[in-house]
Design a protein around this motif. Structure first.
Motif, PDB file in Angstrom:
ATOM      1  N   GLU A 182       0.843  -1.204   0.000  1.00 14.06           N
ATOM      2  CA  GLU A 182       0.000   0.000   0.000  1.00 14.06           C
ATOM      3  C   GLU A 182       0.875   1.250   0.000  1.00 14.06           C
ATOM      4  O   GLU A 182       0.610   2.204  -0.726  1.00 14.06           O
ATOM      5  CB  GLU A 182      -0.923  -0.024   1.215  1.00 14.06           C
ATOM      6  N   ASN A 183       1.924   1.249   0.831  1.00 16.88           N
ATOM      7  CA  ASN A 183       2.848   2.395   0.861  1.00 16.88           C
ATOM      8  C   ASN A 183       3.558   2.560  -0.482  1.00 16.88           C
ATOM      9  O   ASN A 183       3.718   3.673  -0.988  1.00 16.88           O
ATOM     10  CB  ASN A 183       3.891   2.188   1.958  1.00 16.88           C
ATOM     11  N   ALA A 184       3.992   1.421  -1.069  1.00 16.23           N
ATOM     12  CA  ALA A 184       4.672   1.487  -2.368  1.00 16.23           C
ATOM     13  C   ALA A 184       3.750   2.066  -3.418  1.00 16.23           C
ATOM     14  O   ALA A 184       4.160   2.888  -4.245  1.00 16.23           O
ATOM     15  CB  ALA A 184       5.143   0.091  -2.785  1.00 16.23           C
ATOM     16  N   TYR A 185       2.487   1.656  -3.377  1.00 19.08           N
ATOM     17  CA  TYR A 185       1.518   2.153  -4.365  1.00 19.08           C
ATOM     18  C   TYR A 185       1.302   3.658  -4.200  1.00 19.08           C
ATOM     19  O   TYR A 185       1.244   4.408  -5.183  1.00 19.08           O
ATOM     20  CB  TYR A 185       0.206   1.396  -4.196  1.00 19.08           C
ATOM     21  N   THR A 186       1.205   4.126  -2.939  1.00 21.84           N
ATOM     22  CA  THR A 186       1.006   5.562  -2.674  1.00 21.84           C
ATOM     23  C   THR A 186       2.173   6.378  -3.224  1.00 21.84           C
ATOM     24  O   THR A 186       1.979   7.379  -3.913  1.00 21.84           O
ATOM     25  CB  THR A 186       0.878   5.802  -1.162  1.00 21.84           C
ATOM     26  N   ASN A 187       3.414   5.956  -2.940  1.00 23.56           N
ATOM     27  CA  ASN A 187       4.581   6.707  -3.415  1.00 23.56           C
ATOM     28  C   ASN A 187       4.691   6.678  -4.936  1.00 23.56           C
ATOM     29  O   ASN A 187       5.069   7.679  -5.554  1.00 23.56           O
ATOM     30  CB  ASN A 187       5.851   6.150  -2.788  1.00 23.56           C
ATOM     31  N   SER A 188       4.359   5.540  -5.555  1.00 21.83           N
ATOM     32  CA  SER A 188       4.456   5.472  -7.021  1.00 21.83           C
ATOM     33  C   SER A 188       3.396   6.356  -7.674  1.00 21.83           C
ATOM     34  O   SER A 188       3.635   6.952  -8.717  1.00 21.83           O
ATOM     35  CB  SER A 188       4.317   4.028  -7.509  1.00 21.83           C
ATOM     36  N   GLN A 189       2.211   6.456  -7.017  1.00 22.65           N
ATOM     37  CA  GLN A 189       1.175   7.359  -7.544  1.00 22.65           C
ATOM     38  C   GLN A 189       1.626   8.816  -7.433  1.00 22.65           C
ATOM     39  O   GLN A 189       1.395   9.611  -8.341  1.00 22.65           O
ATOM     40  CB  GLN A 189      -0.147   7.156  -6.779  1.00 22.65           C
ATOM     41  N   ASN A 190       2.278   9.168  -6.295  1.00 21.36           N
ATOM     42  CA  ASN A 190       2.832  10.524  -6.145  1.00 21.36           C
ATOM     43  C   ASN A 190       3.822  10.813  -7.267  1.00 21.36           C
ATOM     44  O   ASN A 190       3.833  11.903  -7.844  1.00 21.36           O
ATOM     45  CB  ASN A 190       3.542  10.665  -4.792  1.00 21.36           C
ATOM     46  N   LEU A 191       4.652   9.827  -7.568  1.00 19.35           N
ATOM     47  CA  LEU A 191       5.673   9.982  -8.612  1.00 19.35           C
ATOM     48  C   LEU A 191       5.028  10.187  -9.975  1.00 19.35           C
ATOM     49  O   LEU A 191       5.458  11.031 -10.766  1.00 19.35           O
ATOM     50  CB  LEU A 191       6.580   8.749  -8.633  1.00 19.35           C
TER      51      LEU A 191
ATOM     52  N   LEU B  15      10.492   7.185 -16.678  1.00 17.89           N
ATOM     53  CA  LEU B  15      10.264   7.177 -15.239  1.00 17.89           C
ATOM     54  C   LEU B  15       8.800   6.911 -14.917  1.00 17.89           C
ATOM     55  O   LEU B  15       8.473   6.147 -14.010  1.00 17.89           O
ATOM     56  CB  LEU B  15      10.673   8.532 -14.646  1.00 17.89           C
ATOM     57  N   ALA B  16       7.905   7.581 -15.676  1.00 16.29           N
ATOM     58  CA  ALA B  16       6.472   7.383 -15.462  1.00 16.29           C
ATOM     59  C   ALA B  16       6.083   5.938 -15.728  1.00 16.29           C
ATOM     60  O   ALA B  16       5.297   5.340 -14.996  1.00 16.29           O
ATOM     61  CB  ALA B  16       5.670   8.324 -16.367  1.00 16.29           C
ATOM     62  N   ARG B  17       6.654   5.357 -16.814  1.00 20.06           N
ATOM     63  CA  ARG B  17       6.350   3.957 -17.129  1.00 20.06           C
ATOM     64  C   ARG B  17       6.831   3.031 -16.020  1.00 20.06           C
ATOM     65  O   ARG B  17       6.116   2.131 -15.588  1.00 20.06           O
ATOM     66  CB  ARG B  17       7.018   3.569 -18.442  1.00 20.06           C
ATOM     67  N   ASP B  18       8.063   3.279 -15.537  1.00 21.12           N
ATOM     68  CA  ASP B  18       8.595   2.449 -14.455  1.00 21.12           C
ATOM     69  C   ASP B  18       7.731   2.571 -13.208  1.00 21.12           C
ATOM     70  O   ASP B  18       7.491   1.585 -12.505  1.00 21.12           O
ATOM     71  CB  ASP B  18      10.033   2.864 -14.126  1.00 21.12           C
ATOM     72  N   GLY B  19       7.275   3.825 -12.951  1.00 17.16           N
ATOM     73  CA  GLY B  19       6.398   4.022 -11.801  1.00 17.16           C
ATOM     74  C   GLY B  19       5.094   3.270 -11.947  1.00 17.16           C
ATOM     75  O   GLY B  19       4.585   2.680 -10.994  1.00 17.16           O
ATOM     76  N   ALA B  20       4.527   3.280 -13.181  1.00 16.02           N
ATOM     77  CA  ALA B  20       3.274   2.559 -13.434  1.00 16.02           C
ATOM     78  C   ALA B  20       3.463   1.061 -13.255  1.00 16.02           C
ATOM     79  O   ALA B  20       2.609   0.368 -12.686  1.00 16.02           O
ATOM     80  CB  ALA B  20       2.765   2.870 -14.840  1.00 16.02           C
ATOM     81  N   VAL B  21       4.600   0.542 -13.747  1.00 15.93           N
ATOM     82  CA  VAL B  21       4.882  -0.898 -13.603  1.00 15.93           C
ATOM     83  C   VAL B  21       5.003  -1.258 -12.130  1.00 15.93           C
ATOM     84  O   VAL B  21       4.464  -2.268 -11.671  1.00 15.93           O
ATOM     85  CB  VAL B  21       6.173  -1.280 -14.364  1.00 15.93           C
ATOM     86  N   GLN B  22       5.728  -0.405 -11.377  1.00 22.85           N
ATOM     87  CA  GLN B  22       5.879  -0.675  -9.950  1.00 22.85           C
ATOM     88  C   GLN B  22       4.532  -0.622  -9.240  1.00 22.85           C
ATOM     89  O   GLN B  22       4.267  -1.416  -8.334  1.00 22.85           O
ATOM     90  CB  GLN B  22       6.843   0.318  -9.329  1.00 22.85           C
TER      91      GLN B  22
END
Length: 726
Positions: free
Chosen positions: A238-247, A340-347
């Motif tokens: 959940e924390n990882a998802y929150t930070n990746s959404q911020n990114l 970076l956005a793509r990597d964030g979406a994958v994560q």
């Protein structure tokens, strides 16, 4: 160009003071603050004003400081060519000026350039030289930060930690918060490399908080990216998802794209203006020389004019080239942002998948207690009013189990954990088995099931019968659910056959409630059932058609829908298969039910959950089977050495050593005792790995009691029979 600069600024050397004029210092301080807040365009404009003020006051040292700050600013933009340009301008002025602070900054910038080209030891040597030239507190703190980054590259973690911890408590009057933020980021990266994820996350959160408070944009991006990676490794999805959404929000902001354009435009304008000013200065010098009648002066004028013409031509060519370079820079920068956005979406997707998988797996364990206890209570001849409640509880447990299985199935497909098998089967037999299993549901809705099978389809095919069964189970079951007093028809047609290659058309149609045109676009999405009213009236998870679409994707096939409200629906698809005509038709997919005499058997139950221990032991007692309990893998290995068991029921997920590892250890000294894995199987579990460890069979929790007993009988009695026959 060096000659031109010497001509342009040589006059300042005599008037130079020991420190910059106070008129320039505020610009330099303001530019530093703007740079740290990533307001690059404003910082560039401020430094341009500082350089203009320095020239006006004939302050060479202030001009050197302005060029150095511009060089550092272009480093932040990753434009090292422009950094080199301003570093060279400062080099020319430093040759004729005694300025220790300027020399120190000059070596500091050179060290950063060496570090960026992976010349780490040379960078450290240059930073040491810079440190010897000046003891300014702000400069010393920046040296410490640069050294820490080099130490990180060299994996000298103790030295890096020492520098970064000293920056956490810095008292810098100019960049206290910025340096603290950078230090927390450095420590987060350091602990991540060392594998200390909790410390890494703690420092990353401190950095994120500081960056948010002070508006440090680049540090905000880096902190979110680091924390996404850290929390994913910690399993805190959940924390990882929150930070990746911020990114993602930061990277996709229109403001960032426009800001980038403004920064590039401002950077190019200021650099070109400096070059143009140098040419104008030379022209002024030529005008002054023309007033002299001296032949040497005339020669100097002609030489200067020649240089001016060459310079103008060079600037013209440079400007034309910059149009292309600027476009390429914009494209390159945007591509990096998109990556970076793509990597964030994958994560984010991986975090979501792992989160749902973990939740699904964790729900299955308590659900085993619900279904197991319900089964035991129903067998103890409850009173009629209690039986009604227990049946309702059993229905709810089964419904929840199906829902969890659907989510886990979708996650496995999304995470590429499923692949189609390739085995021989009889298509007509598969479809008949599915329709037979759904006859009870059809009768409840007073609905007829009809199969229109093309007899020209080969009797023996190669594909994945299990996944095909799932497709038909979902499609036919879905049609039955929404069709009352009607009929559901399954159609198969041979479209094409060439040697062993066949293409078969499938269709499942009904005359039920149908689907509106608007809802047809989203009906294959997860949790979609047409409307809330349909969900409440007919029930279900809304994942059946999503599973069908995903499963057919494994066959490189697509599902098609034709439907009209109140007239029914037709789902169709095509699949390529292989034909094998010389196989026997005796293909069996069902488990043959047998009655076994379990009395006198002695089993070991390996289970860490206390409630599950009681339930499993009680279920065995019902069949007059005695049992011992091991609460973890270590105890299981010890009991297996000290006792003889007819079988071992092995839970897979336990604290300490896992069920797989315990099985491997038991198999080192006991090859004969059947070991049956009992597991609430999760996304990353592999049945192949269970068998490879030495398990004889696998039963997934929560299980049906009849399957549980059947597996015990097969692995104890049937295995003994095979050994005696051999």
């Amino acid at each position: 160009m060096v000659i031109l600069l010497a001509l342009g600024f040589g006059m300042f050397a005599v008037a130079q003071e020991t420190t910059p004029y106070k008129d320039v210092a505020p610009y330099l301080n303001e530019a530093r603050n703007l740079r740290n807040q990533n307001k690059i365009d404003l910082a560039l404009e401020t430094l341009d004003k500082a350089a203009a003020e320095a020239e006006k006051n004939e302050d060479v040292k202030a001009l050197i400081d302005s060029y150095h700050e511009l060089a550092i600013l272009y480093l932040k933009l990753d434009r090292e060519g422009d950094t080199q340009f301003y570093w060279d301008r400062a080099s020319v002025l430093l040759k004729d000026t005694a300025y220790p602070y300027g020399d120190a900054i000059h070596k500091y910038i050179e060290a950063i350039l060496l570090y960026r080209s992976d010349q780490n030891f040379q960078a450290l040597a240059m930073l040491e030289k810079a440190k010897q030239l000046n003891n300014d507190r702000n400069f010393f703190n920046n040296i410490l930060l640069a050294e820490a980054k080099v130490y990180l590259n060299l994996e000298k973690y103790e030295s890096a930690t020492k520098n970064l911890n000293s920056l956490i408590v810095n008292t810098d009057i100019y960049e206290k918060d910025f340096l603290t933020t950078q230090a927390y980021l450095g420590l987060a990266e350091l602990y991540l490399k060392k594998g200390d994820l909790s410390e890494s996350a703690k420092n990353g959160e401190y950095a994120l908080k500081m960056a948010n408070t002070n508006g440090f944009f680049m540090e905000l991006k880096k902190a979110n990216l680091l924390l996404t990676n850290i929390y994913e490794q910690l399993g805190r999805y959940e924390n990882a998802y929150t930070n990746s959404q911020n990114l993602l929000q930061i990277n996709d902001s229109i403001f960032n794209v426009e800001k980038l354009k403004v920064e590039v435009k401002t950077a190019d304008k200021i650099r070109d203006d400096i070059k143009t000013n140098q040419i104008v200065s030379l022209e002024t010098k030529v005008d002054e020389l023309t007033e002299s009648q001296n032949r040497s002066e005339l020669t100097a004028i002609l030489a200067s004019a020649f240089l001016i013409i060459i310079s103008l031509l060079a600037v013209s060519l440079f400007r034309n080239n910059q149009i292309k370079v600027k476009t390429n820079d914009l494209l390159y920068t945007k591509n990096k942002e998109l990556q970076l956005a793509r990597d964030g979406a994958v994560q984010a997707m991986e975090a979501k998948t792992n989160f749902l998988s973990t939740v699904s797996h964790e729900l299955r364990t308590p659900l085993y207690a619900v279904t197991g206890l319900t089964h035991l209570l129903l067998e103890e001849e409850p009173e009629e009013h209690q039986k009604e409640h227990l049946k309702a509880l059993k229905f709810s447990g089964d419904y929840l189990l199906n829902f969890i299985n659907d989510i886990l199935h979708i996650n496995k497909i999304d995470a590429n954990k499923l692949e189609p098998l390739n085995m021989d089967f009889n298509l007509k037999k598969i479809i008949n088995e599915v329709m037979e299993s759904l006859q009870q549901s059809a009768k409840a809705n007073n609905t007829k099931l009809i199969l229109e099978f093309d007899d020209s389809i080969p009797g023996h095919l190669m594909s994945d019968p299990l996944k095909l069964s799932q497709v038909f189970m979902n499609l036919v079951g879905n049609s039955i659910k929404f069709t009352k007093d009607g009929q559901v028809t399954v159609v198969t047609k041979l479209l094409h056959k060439y040697k062993e290659d066949v293409k078969i058309y499938f269709e499942v149609r009904d005359n039920g409630i149908g689907i509106s045109k608007e809802k047809q676009k989203s009906i294959f999405e997860g949790f979609e059932q047409g409307s809330i009213q349909i969900n409440r009236e007919y029930g279900g998870t809304g994942l059946g058609l999503t599973i069908v679409k995903s499963l057919l994707g494994l066959f490189d096939s697509e599902i098609h829908l034709e439907s009209e409200l109140d007239k029914g629906s037709a789902f169709s698809f095509e699949i390529d298969m292989k034909s094998i005509d010389d196989l026997s038709e005796d293909i069996t997919f069902e488990i043959t039910q047998r009655d076994y005499d379990f009395k006198g058997l002695h089993l070991m139950i390996v289970e860490d959950n206390k409630i599950n221990q009681v339930i499993t032991k009680k279920m065995l007692s019902k069949k007059e089977i005695t049992s011992d309990i091991a609460s973890n893998g270590e105890d299981a290995v010890i009991l297996a050495k000290e006792n003889v068991y007819d079988a071992i029921l092995m839970d897979i997920h336990m604290p300490g050593i896992s069920g797989e590892e315990a099985t491997v250890q038991i198999r080192k000294f006991d090859q004969r005792t059947p070991i049956i894995a009992l597991t609430a199987i999760s996304l990353d579990d592999s049945l192949e790995s269970f068998y490879a460890a030495g398990c004889d069979d696998v039963v997934t929790k929560p299980f049906k009691p009849e399957i549980f007993y059947q597996k015990i009988g097969e692995n104890i009695f049937d295995k003994k029979q095979k050994i005696s026959d051999a």
